[in-house]
Design an enzyme around this catalytic site. Structure first.
Site, mmCIF file in Angstrom:
data_model
loop_
_atom_site.group_PDB
_atom_site.id
_atom_site.type_symbol
_atom_site.label_atom_id
_atom_site.label_comp_id
_atom_site.label_asym_id
_atom_site.label_seq_id
_atom_site.Cartn_x
_atom_site.Cartn_y
_atom_site.Cartn_z
ATOM 1 N N CYS B 25 0.838 -1.207 0.000
ATOM 2 C CA CYS B 25 0.000 0.000 0.000
ATOM 3 C C CYS B 25 0.866 1.247 0.000
ATOM 4 O O CYS B 25 0.522 2.256 -0.614
ATOM 5 C CB CYS B 25 -0.939 -0.011 1.196
ATOM 6 N N HIS B 163 -2.135 1.401 7.315
ATOM 7 C CA HIS B 163 -2.466 1.280 5.893
ATOM 8 C C HIS B 163 -2.399 2.638 5.190
ATOM 9 O O HIS B 163 -3.123 3.566 5.570
ATOM 10 C CB HIS B 163 -3.884 0.689 5.767
ATOM 11 N N ASN B 203 -8.267 3.585 -2.270
ATOM 12 C CA ASN B 203 -7.634 2.408 -1.679
ATOM 13 C C ASN B 203 -6.897 1.615 -2.761
ATOM 14 O O ASN B 203 -6.951 1.962 -3.943
ATOM 15 C CB ASN B 203 -8.700 1.543 -0.989
#
Lengths: 104, 248
Positions: B25, B163, B203
């Site tokens: 990520c 994240h 995302n």
């Protein structure tokens, strides 16, 4: 007008059926019956978690079945969380460390 | 500062990526940040190589997680990034097999900065400069389908962030998005709810997840620790960056 005479309507899907739909939607298969049973358990647990989140939600978010619904919280964290950066605030860690030293 | 901002409407945001089983990520968010900034500043659309960041990062095995500043330092060390087309994503890092020198650089950065940890300041920067990277607690996202998440800190601990995502805008919910009707309100003790301010985040779990790969977090309450590390690359070396206008 009796309630008893009314058609109860479509019956709610059983959890196994919901899980089957999940497997189809996200293309999931499991190596053996034991693994299937384990994933079904996790799935049911996650549905309950999603329901609890939904009840306590203060915004407009909807929680429910997602591609990660057959993973435990730990598995999800391991697969998608950035373990290298995941940590409590350093000050907390330092305080704990300091307290332990004090105890020693 | 405008009431809303959505950089997706300016068509400067690349398609949503899918990190698969690789915990990258950090690399995807960094690449997305540079892609957007490059497009805003130079009007050139680029899709950058995440794989180059994984293979060439200072830390071993980029698929085991990483820091956003390592991604930016890698871009600085190699004088830019190759395109995704030339150096495609494979879903695993090739440690000690950095192929950066084999490909032409299509975008580069001058530096990277950390923004102040207040949501007003973050909104102002996003509205006038472009998308930025943030790190959040991802736990609640396991069960997320759509809508604006406004969880308590017990549901989404702001001190445990794990994240990286790309913050591409902000806004306020419209009346039709609210769950409670006037009738509901008259029969409950809930206070009347006004429109909910939110952040729009991109995302890296594919376009089939969430709201076409995006999700929204409540704005103004440090939801899921969004103010912890707001960081962005700068693709312009001018001391005072010219403000740009974000589509409302």
């Amino acid at each position: 007008d009796s309630l008893e005479a009314q058609d109860p309507g479509p019956r709610p899907l059983e959890l196994k059926e919901v899980f089957k739909l999940f497997q189809i939607q996200f293309n999931r298969s499991y190596s053996n019956q034991a693994e299937y049973a384990r994933r079904l358990d996790i799935f049911v647990h996650n549905l309950a978690t999603a329901q609890r989140l939904q009840e306590e939600e203060l915004g407009t978010a909807e929680f429910g079945v997602t591609p990660f619904s057959d993973l435990t919280e730990e598995e999800f964290g391991q697969l998608y969380g950035n373990r290298r950066v995941a940590r409590k605030d350093l000050r907390v860690a330092r305080k704990v460390s300091f307290d332990k030293q004090e105890e020693l | 500062m405008s009431q809303s901002c959505d950089w997706r409407k300016a068509h400067i945001i690349s398609p949503v990526k899918n990190q698969g089983n690789c915990r990258c990520c950090w690399a995807i968010a960094a690449a997305g940040n540079i892609e957007a900034m490059w497009n805003i500043r130079y009007k050139v659309s680029v899709t950058l190589s995440v794989q180059e960041l994984l293979d060439c990062a200072r830390c071993e095995d980029g698929c085991a997680g990483g820091y956003i500043w390592d991604a930016f330092i890698t871009v600085l060390n190699y004088s830019g990034l190759a395109s995704e087309k030339d150096y495609p994503f494979r879903g695993h890092a090739n440690i000690h097999k950095c192929l950066a020198s084999n490909y032409r650089k299509v975008a580069w950065i001058y530096d990277y900065i950390m923004l102040p940890r207040d949501e007003q300041g973050i909104a102002r920067y996003v509205a006038t400069q472009g998308p930025i990277t943030v790190i959040i607690n991802s736990k609640i996202l396991q069960h997320y389908k759509k809508g604006i998440i406004k969880g308590t800190s017990s549901k989404c601990d702001p001190w445990f962030v794990d994240h990286y995502v790309l913050l591409v805008g902000y806004g306020r919910s419209k009346a039709e998005e609210e769950k409670w009707t006037e009738t509901d309100l008259s029969h409950s003790n809930r206070p009347p709810r006004h429109s909910i301010p939110y952040w729009i985040l991109k995302n890296s779990w594919g376009a089939n997840w969430g709201e076409e790969g995006y999700f929204r977090l409540h704005r103004g309450s440090n939801t899921c620790g969004i103010t912890k590390y707001p960081i962005t690359a700068r693709v312009d070396n001018s001391a005072k960056q010219q403000p740009v206008s974000c589509p409302p």
